[in-house]
Write an enzyme that holds these catalytic residues in place. Sequence first.
Site, short mmCIF file in Angstrom:
data_model
loop_
_atom_site.label_atom_id
_atom_site.label_comp_id
_atom_site.label_asym_id
_atom_site.label_seq_id
_atom_site.Cartn_x
_atom_site.Cartn_y
_atom_site.Cartn_z
N LYS A 1 0.92 -1.39 0.40
CA LYS A 1 0.26 0.56 -0.33
C LYS A 1 0.63 1.14 0.03
O LYS A 1 1.93 1.10 1.02
CB LYS A 1 -1.07 -0.07 1.05
CG LYS A 1 -1.84 -1.15 1.18
CD LYS A 1 -2.82 -0.80 2.11
CE LYS A 1 -3.77 -1.58 2.46
NZ LYS A 1 -4.47 -2.15 3.86
N GLY B 1 6.34 -1.72 12.21
CA GLY B 1 5.90 -0.28 12.12
C GLY B 1 7.00 0.57 12.75
O GLY B 1 6.77 2.26 12.94
C1 3PG Z 1 4.75 -5.54 15.15
O1 3PG Z 1 4.52 -6.85 14.98
O2 3PG Z 1 3.94 -4.77 14.57
C2 3PG Z 1 4.08 -5.07 16.94
O3 3PG Z 1 4.17 -6.00 17.83
C3 3PG Z 1 3.07 -4.47 16.99
O4 3PG Z 1 1.91 -4.89 16.41
P1 3PG Z 1 0.41 -4.37 16.58
O5 3PG Z 1 0.97 -3.56 15.29
O6 3PG Z 1 -0.70 -5.46 16.61
O7 3PG Z 1 0.28 -3.05 17.64
#
Ligand code: 3PG
Length: 379
Positions: A180, A356
């Site tokens: 995306k 992220g």
């Molecule tokens: C991930 O795996 O990206 C992190 O552990 C964060 O998890 P989340 O996106 O559910 O907050």
Amino acid sequence: MSESLPSYDRWGSLKGKRILVRVDFNTPVAEIDGRLEVTDDFRIRATLPLFEELLSRGATVVACTHFGRPNGQVVEKYRVEPVRRRLNELCRDVELLENLRFDPGEEANDATFGASLVDGFDYFVNEAFGASHRAHASIMVPPTLVPSAAGLNLARETSTILGLLESPQRPFVAIIGGAKVADKLAITKVLCEKADTVIVGGGMAYTFQAALGHGVGSSLFDASYVEQCAQLLAAGNVVIPSDAWGLPSTSAFGTNSVDEPATLFGADIPDGFAGLDIGPASAEQFCDVIANAATILWNGPMGVFEDERFSSGTEAVARAVAKSDAVSVVGGGDSVAALQVFGLEGDVSFVSTGGGASLELVELGDLPGLRALRESPFN
Ligand code: 3PG
Ligand code: MG
């Protein structure tokens, strides 16, 4: 972020001390012989040096993590049991608490829930780089209540990523992929300013193709970003694919759907077809750029690499990054998974445990969890 993160070295002896360590053991699991097993223990292994060090200094270590997204309630399949079993195979002396996200207070950054976590503990260590972009209770509250420090891996990931952005050896080549464009445009913008060349591949590249007036058929495409992609292309240091492997838009793709052969397109994908990987000319061009790099940052695959027909672009990039003598940092769950599929994790300088979180650190230069450690009143 110039100020450094607090270290646990300043605590002196840890004999008899109880330490709560926030980890990110949000790992993939799959059912094997009737029970859930961890299928990728990279995030667990990354915390072992910290655990071993704290234990060898005499501390009692208790770890806590989130696991999946159970939304504040107990959901059986999100119990940490498979993760705990794997941890205890690797390190017997660390206890792992149940999934933090079973309590609604975790994601709500609730002060009372946060306080309950460190009740009875002398110290807190944040070793959850991958969750430090979340301002959740287990990340934010402990540093306000007990002396707190950055874990070994968290400190190293942060300084590696920030160091690379602040003073990269040049040429600095960034490779951005993934499905995306909405998820990756902010990081692409930042990298266009910092890197000498930005290679864009994956599903997000079709919006860039469209910005140049190419047909994208029914490939992934987001009309609301065409203008911004056009601006980035105008800056002159963005390289996008010139060909693509694809399928009729009605055809199945992904794992286990390898019956229909892929079709090769040029820069224009006709109506009724979707691009699913970069083509061989793009792969060659990308690899030439990568071969000349002194610093490489890679986040996101070039295509649907879990489907063999659409793995050649990601594999070519992974091999070029691995072969290069450049300082190479790979982040994001999918590109790390790709390195593992091709057996190349050992051939890059640094693999980030954060998806992220590594994106947000590149974009914003800081994370809520890092701020919480720096702003702790116990520093
Ligand atoms: C991930 O795996 O990206 C992190 O552990 C964060 O998890 P989340 O996106 O559910 O907050
Ligand atoms: Mg995630």
